[in-house]
Scaffold this motif. Structure first.
Motif, PDB file in Angstrom:
ATOM      1  N   THR A  96      -5.055  19.627 -26.490  1.00  0.00           N
ATOM      2  CA  THR A  96      -5.438  18.446 -25.732  1.00  0.00           C
ATOM      3  C   THR A  96      -4.491  17.286 -26.015  1.00  0.00           C
ATOM      4  O   THR A  96      -3.852  17.242 -27.072  1.00  0.00           O
ATOM      5  CB  THR A  96      -6.882  18.022 -26.073  1.00  0.00           C
ATOM      6  N   GLU A  97      -4.416  16.358 -25.076  1.00  0.00           N
ATOM      7  CA  GLU A  97      -3.657  15.124 -25.268  1.00  0.00           C
ATOM      8  C   GLU A  97      -4.594  13.944 -25.464  1.00  0.00           C
ATOM      9  O   GLU A  97      -4.135  12.802 -25.569  1.00  0.00           O
ATOM     10  CB  GLU A  97      -2.752  14.868 -24.054  1.00  0.00           C
ATOM     11  N   THR A  98      -5.897  14.237 -25.535  1.00  0.00           N
ATOM     12  CA  THR A  98      -6.899  13.180 -25.672  1.00  0.00           C
ATOM     13  C   THR A  98      -7.566  13.251 -27.039  1.00  0.00           C
ATOM     14  O   THR A  98      -8.321  14.186 -27.322  1.00  0.00           O
ATOM     15  CB  THR A  98      -7.978  13.312 -24.576  1.00  0.00           C
ATOM     16  N   ALA A  99      -7.270  12.290 -27.876  1.00  0.00           N
ATOM     17  CA  ALA A  99      -7.873  12.166 -29.208  1.00  0.00           C
ATOM     18  C   ALA A  99      -7.920  13.485 -29.977  1.00  0.00           C
ATOM     19  O   ALA A  99      -8.994  13.913 -30.418  1.00  0.00           O
ATOM     20  CB  ALA A  99      -9.279  11.583 -29.088  1.00  0.00           C
ATOM     21  N   PRO A 100      -6.772  14.160 -30.160  1.00  0.00           N
ATOM     22  CA  PRO A 100      -6.789  15.415 -30.917  1.00  0.00           C
ATOM     23  C   PRO A 100      -7.020  15.170 -32.409  1.00  0.00           C
ATOM     24  O   PRO A 100      -6.744  14.089 -32.927  1.00  0.00           O
ATOM     25  CB  PRO A 100      -5.388  15.975 -30.676  1.00  0.00           C
ATOM     26  N   ARG A 119       1.904   7.854 -30.658  1.00  0.00           N
ATOM     27  CA  ARG A 119       0.708   7.091 -30.299  1.00  0.00           C
ATOM     28  C   ARG A 119      -0.572   7.774 -30.760  1.00  0.00           C
ATOM     29  O   ARG A 119      -1.522   7.116 -31.199  1.00  0.00           O
ATOM     30  CB  ARG A 119       0.690   6.854 -28.787  1.00  0.00           C
ATOM     31  N   LEU A 120      -0.604   9.096 -30.665  1.00  0.00           N
ATOM     32  CA  LEU A 120      -1.804   9.827 -31.111  1.00  0.00           C
ATOM     33  C   LEU A 120      -1.976   9.731 -32.626  1.00  0.00           C
ATOM     34  O   LEU A 120      -3.099   9.592 -33.121  1.00  0.00           O
ATOM     35  CB  LEU A 120      -1.711  11.287 -30.672  1.00  0.00           C
ATOM     36  N   PHE A 166      -2.641  18.381 -30.416  1.00  0.00           N
ATOM     37  CA  PHE A 166      -1.534  18.139 -29.496  1.00  0.00           C
ATOM     38  C   PHE A 166      -0.304  18.754 -30.140  1.00  0.00           C
ATOM     39  O   PHE A 166       0.003  18.455 -31.303  1.00  0.00           O
ATOM     40  CB  PHE A 166      -1.320  16.640 -29.268  1.00  0.00           C
ATOM     41  N   LYS A 212       4.216  10.321 -27.140  1.00  0.00           N
ATOM     42  CA  LYS A 212       2.774  10.617 -27.152  1.00  0.00           C
ATOM     43  C   LYS A 212       2.318  10.995 -28.556  1.00  0.00           C
ATOM     44  O   LYS A 212       1.251  10.571 -29.007  1.00  0.00           O
ATOM     45  CB  LYS A 212       2.457  11.736 -26.171  1.00  0.00           C
ATOM     46  N   SER A 270      -9.036  20.432 -32.522  1.00  0.00           N
ATOM     47  CA  SER A 270      -8.155  20.274 -31.369  1.00  0.00           C
ATOM     48  C   SER A 270      -6.796  19.780 -31.844  1.00  0.00           C
ATOM     49  O   SER A 270      -6.673  19.197 -32.921  1.00  0.00           O
ATOM     50  CB  SER A 270      -8.744  19.278 -30.362  1.00  0.00           C
TER      51      SER A 270
END
Length: 265
Positions: A112-116, A137-138, A93, A134, A91
């Motif tokens: 995805t923007e969730t835990a890629p 932060r990721l 971002f 973002k 995955s």
């Protein structure tokens, strides 16, 4: 590689080699036809990750060049190929345009923007502070940091624009994490292109207009390198570097049904 007569497959840069300001350069349409007529394997390469190969094929057609989309290899495709080889079905971002997201989708990746698994930064004209924040932060949360190309600036009708490398530098500074850059001058882009057409370094040539990307990466990939003088390079630029291309020619028109020769620098 010692001479051009050993070259069976070609990689060529686009801007400054085949086209300039959306116009085909002398000999470029004929060279593409020559390769096609002779059954020569070739790919047109670009560090630009904004456009898909289909988009670029259409843009080249408007410039007077008939290059099928399957003959175009972008830094977005090389990046997607790299990510798939490292983490199939992963995955990402993405800060980028359709060229990048399409390539990753076709490589089996989920956006995805969730835990890629990856944060991928490519070329775009729509950078936003929110997206950059973002990404920071990721990456701090564990995502791997990938950049399509290192170019800090790009051209426009109004002047230079900040490009991928400049935005990546901002993220690198904020995270303390150095990105892995897939595009030129990383020779991996050439190796992935050669894999695409079944070519090998000992029989492949690279045509480019930049010493710091095309020639450097070509030498590191073990290719026969041809520098054309229709782009940004001149003799002073060549003299700045400790390495030399295999050949220097005035333009791709010199490759039309020509006999191989070497140029002394």
């Amino acid at each position: 590689m010692a001479s051009r007569d050993e070259v069976e497959c070609w990689l060529t840069d686009m801007d400054g080699v085949l086209v300039h300001e959306n116009q085909a350069l002398p000999g470029a349409p004929e060279l593409i036809r020559q390769w096609q007529d002779q059954g020569t394997e070739f790919l047109v390469l670009t560090n630009n990750s904004i456009f898909t190969p289909r988009d670029l094929s259409a843009r080249l057609r408007w410039s007077g060049l008939e290059v099928p989309e399957e003959r175009i290899w972008t830094s977005a495709l090389a990046t997607a190929d790299f990510c798939r080889s490292q983490m199939p079905g992963g995955s990402a971002f993405v800060i980028g345009e359709a060229g990048m997201t399409t390539a990753l989708h076709e490589a089996g990746f989920i956006m995805t923007e969730t835990a890629p698994d990856y944060v991928v930064v490519g070329e775009t004209r729509n950078y936003s502070f929110e997206a950059i924040t973002k990404a920071v932060r990721l990456i701090l949360g564990g995502a791997r940091f990938i950049v399509t190309n290192p170019d800090a600036t790009g051209p426009s009708a109004e002047g230079v624009l900040p490009a991928t490398g400049a935005i990546a530098a901002m993220i690198e500074k904020a995270t303390g994490k150095q990105p892995y850059v897939v595009g030129k001058p990383n020779p991996m882009m050439f190796r992935s292109a050669m894999n695409r057409i079944g070519a090998h370094s000992e029989n492949t040539g690279m045509i480019g207009d930049r010493m710091d990307t095309d020639v450097q990466a070509g030498i590191e990939a073990g290719l026969h390198t041809v520098l054309v003088m229709t782009g940004i390079s001149d003799q002073a630029e060549i003299d700045r570097y400790p390495f030399r291309p295999s050949e220097v020619i005035s333009g791709v028109h010199e490759l039309l049904h020509s006999e191989p020769y070497e140029v002394e620098i």
